[in-house]
Design an enzyme around this catalytic site. Structure first.
Site, PDB file in Angstrom:
ATOM      1  CE1 TYR A  48      41.093 -20.422 -17.047  1.00 29.19           C
ATOM      2  CE2 TYR A  48      41.689 -18.173 -16.472  1.00 29.19           C
ATOM      3  CZ  TYR A  48      41.534 -19.496 -16.124  1.00 29.19           C
ATOM      4  OH  TYR A  48      41.809 -19.910 -14.843  1.00 29.19           O
ATOM      5  CD1 TRP A  86      45.356 -17.732 -16.526  1.00 28.69           C
ATOM      6  CD2 TRP A  86      46.652 -19.257 -15.541  1.00 28.69           C
ATOM      7  NE1 TRP A  86      44.672 -18.932 -16.518  1.00 28.69           N
ATOM      8  CE2 TRP A  86      45.451 -19.875 -15.914  1.00 28.69           C
ATOM      9  CE3 TRP A  86      47.619 -20.019 -14.902  1.00 28.69           C
ATOM     10  CZ2 TRP A  86      45.196 -21.229 -15.680  1.00 28.69           C
ATOM     11  CZ3 TRP A  86      47.360 -21.360 -14.665  1.00 28.69           C
ATOM     12  CH2 TRP A  86      46.159 -21.943 -15.056  1.00 28.69           C
ATOM     13  CD  GLU A  95      46.792 -21.448 -10.849  1.00 27.61           C
ATOM     14  OE1 GLU A  95      47.790 -20.712 -10.735  1.00 27.61           O
ATOM     15  OE2 GLU A  95      45.695 -21.033 -11.233  1.00 27.61           O
TER      16      GLU A  95
END
Length: 189
Positions: free
Chosen positions: A16, A46, A38
């Site tokens: 990522y 995350w 988000e």
């Protein structure tokens, strides 16, 4: 190869970081995907969201905000039972409502991208972060953007969430200056 310290040690996180994080995104579909993720990330890590990203993609019709905005109670209840996603009723409701508000902004500004990138004059901000923990959690710009989104009815768009969105979508380059991606992302601006 030197990476930002926050992603080291997990192959999914590293991929990522290496391929997506901080790359400027101007496409409304992708901007919505990150905004939605988000929303679900608020209060969580995350990496938790990244590990469930494909489940979210499947559960939420490939992040199609036009479809999501029209979800009814049956779909809402189906999502509450989906063990592959974060089953937070407030975040699910917010995602459905935010999808409709996203389209209102598109109509007003021609695209959501035009709206959100207007907060940085259309150009990524180039920070000089030596150590990722020194990057801010919020800024004056994320405060203004968060306030404006809330005024328009968006939920789960606090300044910290919005700043993370700005980092993810390349509105700000917060790669550590000694990270191999810092200069690469800077050149994409």
């Amino acid at each position: 190869m030197k990476r930002c310290g926050w992603c080291e040690g997990d192959p999914l996180y590293e991929a990522y970081h290496d391929e997506e994080w901080g790359v400027p995104v101007y496409d409304d579909d992708t901007i919505f995907e990150f905004l939605m993720l988000e929303t679900f990330q608020a209060g969580l890590s995350w990496i938790t969201i990244l590990r469930k990203r494909e489940n979210f993609r499947k559960a939420f019709d490939n992040f199609d905000y036009k479809k999501i905005a029209n979800y009814g109670e049956d779909k809402f209840n189906e999502l509450l039972l989906d063990e592959g996603i974060i089953r937070n009723r407030l975040k699910i409701r917010a995602t459905i409502a935010n999808a409709g508000l996203f389209m209102k902004i598109q109509k007003e500004f021609g695209s959501f991208s035009n709206y959100i990138w207007g907060f940085v004059d259309g150009e990524p901000l180039q920070n000089k972060v030596d150590y990722y923990k020194d990057a801010p959690a919020t800024t004056e710009i994320s405060d203004m953007l968060s306030k404006d989104l809330k005024k328009r009815g968006f939920k789960f768009v606090g300044s910290t969430v919005i700043y993370a969105h700005m980092q993810a979508t390349g509105m700000v380059n917060d790669h550590e200056v000694n990270c191999f991606r810092y200069q690469e992302v800077k050149r994409l601006a």
